[in-house]
Scaffold this active site. Structure first.
Site, PDB file in Angstrom:
ATOM      1  N   THR A  74     -12.173  82.643  11.106  1.00  0.00           N
ATOM      2  CA  THR A  74     -13.241  80.762  10.754  1.00  0.00           C
ATOM      3  C   THR A  74     -14.325  81.659  10.181  1.00  0.00           C
ATOM      4  OG1 THR A  74     -13.203  79.571  12.407  1.00  0.00           O
ATOM      5  CG2 THR A  74     -14.280  79.074  11.191  1.00  0.00           C
ATOM      6  N   LYS A 133     -11.821  74.213   7.728  1.00  0.00           N
ATOM      7  CA  LYS A 133     -12.606  74.285   9.167  1.00  0.00           C
ATOM      8  C   LYS A 133     -13.929  73.981   9.121  1.00  0.00           C
ATOM      9  CE  LYS A 133     -12.561  76.005  13.675  1.00  0.00           C
ATOM     10  NZ  LYS A 133     -12.559  77.386  13.679  1.00  0.00           N
ATOM     11  N   LYS A 152     -22.722  81.152  14.630  1.00  0.00           N
ATOM     12  CA  LYS A 152     -22.296  81.216  13.320  1.00  0.00           C
ATOM     13  C   LYS A 152     -21.374  79.974  12.421  1.00  0.00           C
ATOM     14  CE  LYS A 152     -18.078  82.804  13.437  1.00  0.00           C
ATOM     15  NZ  LYS A 152     -16.619  83.320  13.053  1.00  0.00           N
TER      16      LYS A 152
END
Lengths: 289, 289
Positions: B98, B173, B241
């Site tokens: 990701t 995502k 993150k």
């Protein structure tokens, strides 16, 4: 034919379906609504019109209310000529409006002083849940009153839970609305991001709705919003009312809920732009304008 | 036995399961991981260790990476001795980390200059999804490259969707993480409110999880949080993150996402209090402290 006479006060979209189910199940039903015309169908089906909440309550055993705002709840129960002034000792009042937990406790205390049982029993499931008699009913009050009300609840709903003493039904409904509030931010921001980044948002749903991002709102409201269908399943103005009640009651407990406050601020902005009579999925407009 | 040799770079919790499935399906697999010990099981099962990402990539047809942060992705692809310096023309690189959509586009452009295909293909489903080979795989890139990668994807996942050109997998995502971010605020605030108001929060879930407030997070993470089980299904530090990447990319598009920003602020506060290695459900502690 049931021996109970039910007074049903508030025959809007939700109340009309709920009262109809009770009538069809054999209850005698007294009705009152501020706009009389909204009781016409029920009267044609066998309900008895009364000219005030108090009059409807006076000869009933169970008194059900589902009205608009906490102020309306206060008026019909505690106002002059209201329910508590007129209801018989031994009767049971059930407020199914989404309203303030503190008010529910106050009404229960006043009712107890007159020998009247009290439940707060807000619902979720919307107009369709009311029509199909599969509402979730979240109940606060005494067990004996809950047991007495259960046959009527089972005619109107499916998932019926006694959550605690007076106010607990309202607290539970607030939990429901609090989860929805930030959840709506999440699905709306995801849709806005999908559109802005040039993705096909409907195709994005195929990737994300079956996993950890999945929710009822994502599967049911996102497609409507993306099609530009802002018709109300749940009105923005009612959602704002619920969020205000939740924030006030959280403040009373000394609990800070920043997600809820942000959601209320954004929905208030949407309402100010003319969206108050739209469905909650209309929030997408705020992000894409 | 497949004719493709796959280089698999990054054999952490996710990568190890994914590479194992590929080995078991008959692929030749070259492995590299910064901590060599994390490749021991794979080497014992038939994988070939290489001393750098570039070396692992040099004789592979398909190069899969799933590493930590965008900086790591940049290093393994664009750094000295990295993948793009060593991979053969005609090979296909697939980043399943990701990571940033902008970086995915940059890598795809550089790869194309060398005759190398590129896909960005982040996943959702967590360690369990990786172990059970039922990940959702969100893919960006060219259709021909997607078709070439599909047999390998099908060995690792279930819901496999080509979402658009380079970067589209990462954008998708991010939609997933954005929906989750505010959703976590919603379920956490609902739980905090339930506890503070004296309700039994587990009983509250019975009333609310089947209706409009229902979500994967509410049904799966709330019970863990309420039991005080903060073990990571998904680490707070990784979630932060992802939210940072989402905010940066939204800023690039001129899109304001206040719910996401609030969620990141609150999770950063949780991390600062020592929660960064806990699961995302640990957010409840912040509300009840």
């Amino acid at each position: 034919m049931s021996q109970e006479t039910i007074a049903f006060i508030g025959t809007g979209v939700m109340g009309r379906s709920m009262a109809t189910h009770l009538l069809n199940a054999g209850y005698s039903v007294n009705v009152f609504n501020r706009t009389k015309a909204k009781t016409d169908d029920l009267v044609a089906a066998g309900a008895t019109w009364h000219h005030s909440p108090g009059a409807a309550a006076a000869d009933a055993n169970i008194i059900i209310t589902i009205v608009g705002f906490p102020k309306d709840v206060e008026d019909v129960y505690l106002g002059d000529g209201g329910i508590l002034e007129n209801a018989k000792s031994g009767s049971l009042i059930i407020d199914m409006t989404t309203s303030s937990p503190a008010l529910a406790k106050k009404i229960a205390t006043r009712a107890a002083e007159k020998g009247i049982g009290a439940l707060d029993a807000p619902v979720s499931g919307g107009d369709l849940g009311a029509k199909e008699a599969r509402l979730s009913i979240m109940v606060g009050g005494e067990e004996s009153d809950f047991a007495r009300a259960l046959p009527a609840f089972e005619i109107m709903g499916k998932n019926i839970q006694l959550q605690g003493k007076a106010g607990a039904g309202q607290y539970t409904k607030m939990c429901n609305q609090i989860a929805i509030a930030s959840g709506m931010l999440g699905i709306t921001e995801a849709m806005a991001y999908a559109k802005k980044s040039g993705l096909d948002p409907f195709h994005v749903l195929k990737s994300i709705e079956t996993g950890a991002a999945g929710s009822w709102s994502l599967s049911n409201l996102s497609p409507r919003a993306l099609k530009g269908d802002f018709a109300p399943g749940f009105y923005v103005k009612h959602f704002i009312k619920d969020m205000r009640i939740a924030i006030e009651s959280a403040d009373d407990m000394g609990l800070e809920l920043p997600g809820l406050k942000l959601a209320k601020t954004l929905y208030a902005k949407l309402a100010a732009q003319g969206g108050e009579d739209e469905g909650t999925q209309a929030l997408l407009k705020l992000y894409l304008s």
